[in-house]
Design a protein around this motif. Structure first.
Motif, PDB file in Angstrom:
ATOM      1  N   GLU A  34      51.224 -47.663 -64.822  1.00 33.36           N
ATOM      2  CA  GLU A  34      50.764 -48.515 -63.639  1.00 33.36           C
ATOM      3  C   GLU A  34      50.817 -49.924 -64.293  1.00 33.36           C
ATOM      4  OE1 GLU A  34      47.207 -46.786 -61.598  1.00 33.36           O
ATOM      5  OE2 GLU A  34      48.436 -46.924 -59.897  1.00 33.36           O
ATOM      6  N   ASN A  35      50.311 -50.123 -65.412  1.00 37.75           N
ATOM      7  CA  ASN A  35      50.412 -51.370 -66.298  1.00 37.75           C
ATOM      8  C   ASN A  35      51.614 -51.809 -66.357  1.00 37.75           C
ATOM      9  OD1 ASN A  35      47.575 -52.014 -66.585  1.00 37.75           O
ATOM     10  ND2 ASN A  35      47.303 -51.060 -68.026  1.00 37.75           N
ATOM     11  N   LEU A  36      52.557 -50.907 -66.660  1.00 43.26           N
ATOM     12  CA  LEU A  36      53.947 -51.356 -66.732  1.00 43.26           C
ATOM     13  C   LEU A  36      54.714 -51.535 -65.745  1.00 43.26           C
ATOM     14  CD1 LEU A  36      54.854 -48.496 -69.593  1.00 43.26           C
ATOM     15  CD2 LEU A  36      55.121 -51.021 -70.021  1.00 43.26           C
ATOM     16  N   TYR A  37      54.762 -50.691 -64.696  1.00 43.79           N
ATOM     17  CA  TYR A  37      55.662 -51.029 -63.533  1.00 43.79           C
ATOM     18  C   TYR A  37      55.046 -50.981 -62.275  1.00 43.79           C
ATOM     19  CZ  TYR A  37      58.792 -50.858 -67.599  1.00 43.79           C
ATOM     20  OH  TYR A  37      59.497 -50.920 -68.701  1.00 43.79           O
ATOM     21  N   GLY A  38      53.743 -51.265 -62.180  1.00 44.29           N
ATOM     22  CA  GLY A  38      53.260 -51.378 -60.650  1.00 44.29           C
ATOM     23  C   GLY A  38      52.449 -50.175 -60.240  1.00 44.29           C
ATOM     24  N   PRO A  39      51.619 -50.368 -59.091  1.00 40.85           N
ATOM     25  CA  PRO A  39      50.643 -49.299 -58.459  1.00 40.85           C
ATOM     26  C   PRO A  39      51.599 -48.210 -58.219  1.00 40.85           C
ATOM     27  CG  PRO A  39      50.792 -51.277 -57.123  1.00 40.85           C
ATOM     28  CD  PRO A  39      51.791 -51.414 -58.103  1.00 40.85           C
ATOM     29  N   TYR A  40      50.628 -46.825 -58.884  1.00 41.13           N
ATOM     30  CA  TYR A  40      51.114 -45.538 -58.337  1.00 41.13           C
ATOM     31  C   TYR A  40      51.126 -45.073 -56.860  1.00 41.13           C
ATOM     32  CZ  TYR A  40      51.117 -40.467 -58.707  1.00 41.13           C
ATOM     33  OH  TYR A  40      51.014 -39.014 -58.745  1.00 41.13           O
TER      34      TYR A  40
END
Ligand code: BES
Ligand code: ZN
Length: 632
Positions: free
Chosen positions: A273-279
């Motif tokens: 999530e930190n990398l590419y946005g909310p799950y």
């Protein structure tokens, strides 16, 4: 990370190729649908050659699935009720089916005329249902065949209950559900499933955590998904929570070990999530399948299916989970338009997987993994170049072929190195922002290769010099590995290579190998790079000193068994036979049977295969039949 070239040939089975089943409903007609070829479906202007459906005429938006799972007859009988959206002038809706027996069809509650067209290899039969533009709901009552390719019915024994699981990707969903089986067609679903009491049913949906008393289960998937992500499993499994939104399902024998092995699910999820946005899928759970599962993992939304062969006892094989988790963005959120664009699913996912691994376990580990996959890629590129160089392009042309042919290291690792080249060209921060924007802009949509190139040129490679440096054409539409492929270096792997030279030249005694201090990746590198002509005596030295044949790490065991076959090291054969019979994971089976075949041990290979075959999934028998010939 080691994918095996899937014998591109996949020779025509020619089974039931030319028969046509016409609907048995009293209102069905003999109207021929033989002219329905799977060439015309257009998703965002892109052809999907692997589906008969024509969403521009009529498409599904929601499914209510009411099913009964019968272990005795190995069938699922169900009614699939779809909400449809039809064009004003629509006269029919088309579904994909494969080995389904259709009992009846209604449109808006009234008996409808339907027709099953001629069967084609891999693709099955089109199901055409008459309707008008005002139609709202289509209900199909059907039974799947006991031999349905997606399904594996695992027999029970004194200690274990039977187990059923599905594997729908790429085009097998149609063997257990009439569906518009193209990755660009998404729908939400609810399901009511009846299974034998005492077993739990699970789907790619909101799942139970307890068994029901009566074997009835309800499911709901509120996010729209394509059919290849439809999944069902039925077995005597238990649930164990791992983190707030994560957990594991496994049979009781394995639940403890699974909870330990996968206790880092939350850390992986947070890193992602930190990398590419909310799950986007609320929960992330794993289901540990029987060892016959033909893959390492399958990214069924909310519930990744995994092989038990990654339970090593020391969490050393979790990169596979990082991979399946990453698919929650690349693949499940932004989906390849067609199987020709498979690299958009897998290449992005391998890149994302390595970024998660780097964040959670450090760059040393991720670079080691990438170095190993680079070796696998180079070997596979060489092998494919000999057979069909076009199959080394990222953009594939699988028309008329089984999309399974596209499951090679090209989509995965050439795809990975291409994205890594983009990262190195623009810098990590810029690339990460680009990827976040890409996932956000295309969430719950499809992407095809041309669309991606356009997006890339508009949002990332805006500078002409960068475009020239990257050379998109060579990577995407060209053969082999372009000269600007990023270089990878792993200090640890270099260390192993030096030891290997010393040991194989007799300069380093077996007792001095740093075996115990090596991580599994180092052990794997050592074993998989032993010279083919290593003698059985030297294998015995390794085995006696380091007990390699009894390792609990299946990647290491696999590499050991493969070399044992090449060295004809007989003491490893009982373990090799047991492994081939118990484990149905194709990436292990193919090289082991191949090694037997290439070293004059084809009779042994056939003998073991005859015993093992009934326990394998169709995905695995398809490949092994091509390699060894089907048993008499
Ligand atoms: N989605 C794939 C599995 C797949 C691909 C099934 C194409 C059918 C057709 C899954 O994400 C995958 O790639 N699994 C890999 C493991 C991964 C770590 C590379 C596997 O099973 O080997
Ligand atoms: Zn994958």
């Amino acid at each position: 990370m080691f994918r095996i070239f899937q014998l591109g040939l996949c020779v025509l089975g020619l089974i039931g190729l030319a028969f046509s089943q016409t609907g048995c409903s009293s209102s069905s007609t003999q109207e021929s649908t033989e002219q329905i070829v799977p060439h015309a479906i257009i998703i965002n202007q892109v052809m999907d050659h692997h589906s008969y459906s024509r969403p521009e005429e009529a498409r599904v938006t929601h499914l209510e699935w009411d099913a009964h799972v019968d272990f005795d007859s190995r069938t699922i009988t169900a009614t699939a009720t779809y909400t449809v959206e039809a064009a004003e002038d629509a006269e029919r809706i088309l579904f994909d089916t494969h080995d389904l027996t259709v009992a009846s069809v209604t449109v808006d509650g009234k008996d409808a005329t339907f027709n099953l067209g001629a069967a084609r290899e891999f693709l099955g039969q089109p199901l055409s249902i008459d309707l008008t533009g005002t139609a709202k709901e289509v209900a199909i009552t059907y039974t799947c065949s006991p031999g349905a390719d997606a399904l594996l019915w695992v027999e029970g024994d004194e200690e274990h209950q039977p187990f059923l699981f599905t594997q729908s990707q790429a085009i097998l969903a149609r063997t257990w559900l009439p569906c518009q089986d193209s990755p660009g067609i998404r729908y939400t679903y609810n399901a009511q499933v009846q299974v034998p009491s005492g077993l739990m049913a699970l789907m790619s949906a909101e799942n139970p955590t307890e068994k029901s008393a009566d074997g009835r289960y309800s499911f709901s998937m509120k996010q729209a998904i394509p059919s290849y992500l439809m999944a069902l499993a039925v077995g005597d499994v238990e649930f164990r929570g791992v983190g707030e939104h994560t957990g594991v399902y496994a049979i009781s024998d394995l639940i403890e070990a699974s909870a330990y092995e996968f206790s880092e699910l939350d850390a992986l999820l947070h890193a992602a999530e930190n990398l590419y946005g909310p799950y986007a899928w609320e929960r992330y759970d794993l289901l540990v399948l029987p060892p016959a599962f033909p893959f390492g993992g399958m990214e069924n939304p909310r519930l990744t299916f995994v092989t038990p062969t990654i339970i090593a006892g020391d969490r050393s094989l979790v990169s596979l989970v990082a991979h399946e988790l990453a698919h929650s963005w690349s693949g499940n959120l932004v989906t390849n338009s067609t199987w020709d664009d498979f690299w958009l699913n897998e290449g992005f996912t391998v890149y994302f997987e390595q970024r998660i691994m780097e964040d959670v376990y450090g760059r040393d580990i991720s670079e080691m993994l990438v170095t190993l996959s680079y070796q696998g890629l180079v070997d596979e590129v060489d092998a494919i170049m000999d057979v069909n160089p076009d199959d080394t392009h990222l953009k594939l042309h699988l028309q008329g072929r089984n999309p399974d042919d596209g499951m090679t290291a090209i989509a995965y690792d050439k795809g990975y190195f291409f994205l890594r080249l983009l990262e190195e060209t623009v810098g990590r921060n810029t690339f990460d922002a680009f990827l976040r924007g890409y996932f956000e802009a295309h969430a719950f949509k499809v992407m095809d290769t041309d669309g991606f190139i356009e997006y890339l040129n508009a949002h990332l490679l805006t500078d002409e010099r960068q475009r020239t440096a990257v050379n998109l054409d060579a990577w995407i539409f060209g053969a082999g590995l372009p000269a600007n492929c990023p270089e990878v270096k792993s200090r640890r792997i270099e260390g192993v290579d030096a030891v290997l030279i010393g040991w194989s030249q007799g300069l380093m005694p077996t007792e001095q190998l740093p075996w115990e201090s090596w991580l599994y990746q180092e052990r794997y590198r050592f074993l998989s790079n032993l010279p083919d002509d290593t003698s059985a005596d030297r294998m015995a030295e390794l085995d006696i000193k380091w007990g390699i044949g009894s390792t609990g790490n299946n990647e290491v065991l696999f590499a050991w068994l493969e070399q044992s076959i090449r060295s004809q090291y007989q003491p490893a054969y009982p373990r090799m036979r047991q492994f081939l019979i118990e484990v149905g994971r194709r990436k292990f089976l193919t090289p082991l049977y191949k090694a037997l075949k290439e070293t004059g041990q084809l009779d042994l290979a056939r003998e073991i295969y005859a015993a093992a075959r009934p326990g394998y999934h169709a995905v695995a028998t398809g490949t092994m039949d091509d390699l060894l010939g089907p048993p008499e």
